[in-house]
Design a protein around this motif. Structure first.
Motif, PDB file in Angstrom:
ATOM      1  N   TYR A 136       0.838  -1.193   0.000  1.00  0.00           N
ATOM      2  CA  TYR A 136       0.000   0.000   0.000  1.00  0.00           C
ATOM      3  C   TYR A 136       0.878   1.250   0.000  1.00  0.00           C
ATOM      4  O   TYR A 136       2.034   1.225   0.408  1.00  0.00           O
ATOM      5  N   THR A 137       0.299   2.348  -0.454  1.00  0.00           N
ATOM      6  CA  THR A 137       0.999   3.631  -0.449  1.00  0.00           C
ATOM      7  C   THR A 137       0.183   4.650   0.335  1.00  0.00           C
ATOM      8  O   THR A 137      -1.000   4.435   0.612  1.00  0.00           O
ATOM      9  N   GLY A 138       0.813   5.766   0.662  1.00  0.00           N
ATOM     10  CA  GLY A 138       0.122   6.815   1.393  1.00  0.00           C
ATOM     11  C   GLY A 138       0.350   6.702   2.885  1.00  0.00           C
ATOM     12  O   GLY A 138       1.174   5.912   3.361  1.00  0.00           O
ATOM     13  N   PRO A 139      -0.391   7.476   3.667  1.00  0.00           N
ATOM     14  CA  PRO A 139      -0.213   7.434   5.125  1.00  0.00           C
ATOM     15  C   PRO A 139      -0.782   6.160   5.738  1.00  0.00           C
ATOM     16  O   PRO A 139      -1.653   5.505   5.153  1.00  0.00           O
ATOM     17  N   PHE A 140      -0.300   5.829   6.918  1.00  0.00           N
ATOM     18  CA  PHE A 140      -0.811   4.679   7.657  1.00  0.00           C
ATOM     19  C   PHE A 140      -2.275   4.910   8.039  1.00  0.00           C
ATOM     20  O   PHE A 140      -3.111   4.020   7.941  1.00  0.00           O
ATOM     21  N   ILE A 141      -2.571   6.137   8.490  1.00  0.00           N
ATOM     22  CA  ILE A 141      -3.927   6.471   8.906  1.00  0.00           C
ATOM     23  C   ILE A 141      -4.259   7.880   8.424  1.00  0.00           C
ATOM     24  O   ILE A 141      -3.408   8.766   8.397  1.00  0.00           O
ATOM     25  N   VAL A 142      -5.516   8.066   8.003  1.00  0.00           N
ATOM     26  CA  VAL A 142      -6.039   9.383   7.649  1.00  0.00           C
ATOM     27  C   VAL A 142      -7.133   9.702   8.661  1.00  0.00           C
ATOM     28  O   VAL A 142      -8.054   8.909   8.880  1.00  0.00           O
ATOM     29  N   TYR A 143      -7.019  10.871   9.280  1.00  0.00           N
ATOM     30  CA  TYR A 143      -7.866  11.239  10.410  1.00  0.00           C
ATOM     31  C   TYR A 143      -8.679  12.474  10.050  1.00  0.00           C
ATOM     32  O   TYR A 143      -8.137  13.466   9.566  1.00  0.00           O
ATOM     33  N   TYR A 144      -9.994  12.415  10.291  1.00  0.00           N
ATOM     34  CA  TYR A 144     -10.914  13.493   9.933  1.00  0.00           C
ATOM     35  C   TYR A 144     -11.504  14.087  11.214  1.00  0.00           C
ATOM     36  O   TYR A 144     -12.045  13.361  12.049  1.00  0.00           O
ATOM     37  N   GLU A 145     -11.407  15.408  11.331  1.00  0.00           N
ATOM     38  CA  GLU A 145     -11.904  16.103  12.517  1.00  0.00           C
ATOM     39  C   GLU A 145     -12.927  17.154  12.114  1.00  0.00           C
ATOM     40  O   GLU A 145     -12.681  17.969  11.218  1.00  0.00           O
ATOM     41  N   ASP A 146     -14.067  17.146  12.763  1.00  0.00           N
ATOM     42  CA  ASP A 146     -15.138  18.096  12.468  1.00  0.00           C
ATOM     43  C   ASP A 146     -14.644  19.528  12.689  1.00  0.00           C
ATOM     44  O   ASP A 146     -14.162  19.872  13.769  1.00  0.00           O
ATOM     45  N   VAL A 147     -14.764  20.346  11.665  1.00  0.00           N
ATOM     46  CA  VAL A 147     -14.274  21.728  11.738  1.00  0.00           C
ATOM     47  C   VAL A 147     -14.984  22.514  12.824  1.00  0.00           C
ATOM     48  O   VAL A 147     -14.369  23.309  13.546  1.00  0.00           O
TER      49      VAL A 147
END
Length: 221
Positions: A136-147
């Motif tokens: 796989y490529t890219g980050p290990f984890i992608v994290y989304y936070e409510d603005v």
């Protein structure tokens, strides 16, 4: 013309506008109600994070199956079990993610996130951290936070497994009964040692088979 003070204030505001947002640290104790999506199969997970206690507990619930416990401790031990069923112990060799585990994450901009159980989109800041494993490529984890709230909305691992946050309850912890590790987990043959990292353990919390749980607990790593 503009005074030096006016120009200085303008430059300060401009610099602040360009500054990238930082992810909000986790509270030391919280309960998160999650929808776990693995290959299109959605299940319910309660996550209890208790940094002062030194524990991180996932309780996975699927219709027609016993509750599956992933009980992680600061000393590096992780216990996988069902109530009254089998137990598997993995010595990860690392402790829990600290509340500020997202410090240093790379900002990826803003996007809109819609939970699979809701039709209401949320504007979110997005960060990536770590490196993907295997091919796989890219980050290990992608994290989304409510603005608008600063609360997590979703996190997604490099393999596509996603957790959507349905409810976020700071200060709420699990019952003493749920934290209690069953006695059969302390039988020597149930334990194995694996080198790991905090992020890998977070990923493994959802990367489990839950078939034939009364006979054996299989943990895919």
């Amino acid at each position: 013309g503009s005074s030096p003070d006016t120009m200085a204030r303008f430059m300060l505001l401009f610099a602040l506008a360009l500054a990238e947002p930082e992810p909000t640290p986790w509270p030391p104790v919280f309960h998160a109600v999650l929808a776990k999506n693995r290959s299109g199969e959605i299940s319910h997970t309660d996550l209890y994070y208790d940094w002062p206690r030194g524990g991180n507990l996932h309780i996975d619930r699927r219709p027609g199956q016993p509750e599956f416990f992933d009980n992680e401790r600061q000393n590096g031990s992780t216990y996988y079990y069902t109530a009254g069923g089998s137990c598997k112990v993995i010595e990860m060799g690392v402790g829990l993610l600290p509340p500020d585990w997202l410090a240093g994450a790379a900002y990826r901009g803003e996007t809109s996130v819609t939970s699979p159980l809701s039709e209401t989109p949320r504007a979110c800041h997005v960060w990536g951290k770590g490196e993907a494993m295997g091919n796989y490529t890219g980050p290990f984890i992608v994290y989304y936070e409510d603005v608008s709230t600063g609360r997590p909305a979703r996190w997604q691992f490099f393999d596509g497994m996603t957790f959507d946050v349905l409810d976020w309850l700071p200060g709420e912890t699990a019952t003493a009964k749920d934290w209690q590790v069953p006695a059969n987990c302390f039988v020597a043959e149930n334990s194995s040692l694996q080198s790991s990292s905090e992020l890998v353990r977070l990923w493994r919390s959802g990367f489990k088979a839950q078939e034939d749980m009364d006979e054996e607990i299989a943990v895919f790593v």
